[in-house]
Motif scaffolding. Structure first.
Motif, mmCIF file in Angstrom:
data_model
loop_
_atom_site.group_PDB
_atom_site.id
_atom_site.type_symbol
_atom_site.label_atom_id
_atom_site.label_comp_id
_atom_site.label_asym_id
_atom_site.label_seq_id
_atom_site.Cartn_x
_atom_site.Cartn_y
_atom_site.Cartn_z
ATOM 1 N N ILE A 63 0.784 -1.165 -0.017
ATOM 2 C CA ILE A 63 0.116 0.082 -0.112
ATOM 3 C C ILE A 63 0.754 1.149 -0.125
ATOM 4 N N SER A 64 0.656 2.012 -0.984
ATOM 5 C CA SER A 64 1.405 3.364 -1.098
ATOM 6 C C SER A 64 1.125 4.478 0.030
ATOM 7 N N LEU A 71 -5.888 6.791 5.581
ATOM 8 C CA LEU A 71 -6.319 5.881 6.880
ATOM 9 C C LEU A 71 -6.790 6.589 8.016
ATOM 10 N N PRO A 72 -6.726 7.966 8.126
ATOM 11 C CA PRO A 72 -7.532 8.666 9.423
ATOM 12 C C PRO A 72 -8.947 8.669 8.885
ATOM 13 N N LEU A 73 -9.215 8.632 7.686
ATOM 14 C CA LEU A 73 -10.580 8.679 7.272
ATOM 15 C C LEU A 73 -11.251 7.288 7.615
ATOM 16 N N PHE A 169 -10.548 -1.815 3.203
ATOM 17 C CA PHE A 169 -9.786 -0.760 2.547
ATOM 18 C C PHE A 169 -8.535 -1.491 1.758
ATOM 19 N N CYS A 170 -8.025 -2.404 2.295
ATOM 20 C CA CYS A 170 -7.044 -3.336 1.697
ATOM 21 C C CYS A 170 -7.516 -4.393 0.682
#
Ligand code: BTN
Length: 235
Positions: A63-64, A71-73, A169-170
């Motif tokens: 993951i770039s 990530l905070p979202l 997300f991933c």
């Protein structure tokens, strides 16, 4: 998962940052913090009755860092969904990653990167009635519902929800996650100021865009912001 519990510590995030043998999902929980930190170098008022915890997430090399800027979202949505499992209220998501209820802040999130790990620190006003200096702008769950809660239930539910949302997300579900975030977007259509180090803009907030930036209409023109402190224009 290792759990480190403290009656009192400077900051659960600083404890994990200092830790030499870091492991993914190490979790630090405190009843009181003496040097709780918020975003942008702010102090986080850390009183008894709050859920205050931090955990480690290992950086995935696939993951770039650009992707990780979301990530905070993702964490914000996880906290919103987690606390909704405890008390199903109309919580709102305030960009970049605060949770609001009844126009007041319920929770703050601090995401920091330390080497191979992200340290994710979360403070949720749960059983703390006294909000001190922030009483006009913050609220707690007990003040809203009159009920008290088991802090560990809150922490483990939020953590469970984080794992679910991070997995989505991933797995490439960012657009679905974003749609859910936008459906709870506290700022949408509000007149806001955004302040940076040496600038301030005034405009009307729109959606959160696919890259995580906030859309703001300024003099009829759409602009996008990825940093800055947001204030709602009064009156
Ligand atoms: C903010 O809204 O500015 C973020 C606040 C984050 C507070 C939490 S409490 C647990 C963890 N330890 C800290 O020192 N800060 C975070």
């Amino acid at each position: 998962m290792r759990i480190f519990r403290f009656d009192e510590i400077d900051s659960t995030s600083d404890f994990l940052k200092r830790k030499e043998d870091k492991q993914e999902f190490d979790l630090a929980v405190a009843k009181v913090q003496t040097k709780g930190r918020g975003r942008r170098g702010n102090t986080w008022v850390s009183s008894q009755g709050m859920a205050m915890f931090s955990f480690l997430l290992k950086v995935d090399k696939n993951i770039s860092l650009e992707e990780y800027s979301k990530l905070p979202l993702v964490t914000g949505l996880a906290v919103l969904k987690g606390i909704s499992r405890i008390e199903n209220l109309d919580f709102k998501f305030k960009w970049t990653n605060d949770i609001y209820f009844n126009d007041k802040k319920l929770c703050g999130i601090l995401v920091e990167k330390v080497g191979e790990f992200f340290v994710i620190g979360i403070g949720i006003n749960i059983n703390n009635r006294e909000l001190g200096t922030v009483e006009n702008t913050a609220t707690s769950l007990i003040n809203e519902t009159g009920k008290s809660y088991i802090i560990d239930d809150v922490i483990f539910t939020v953590l469970d929800e984080f794992k679910k949302q991070y997995k989505r997300f991933c797995c490439g579900e960012w657009n679905l996650i974003l749609t859910e975030i936008n459906s709870r977007n506290y700022l949408k259509n509000k007149e806001i100021y955004i302040t940076g180090s040496s600038w301030t803009i005034l405009g009307q907030a729109g959606d959160i865009a696919s890259d995580g930036c906030l859309e703001v209409e300024i003099n009829g023109k759409k602009e996008f912001f990825n940093i800055g402190e947001v204030h709602i224009k009064k009156g």
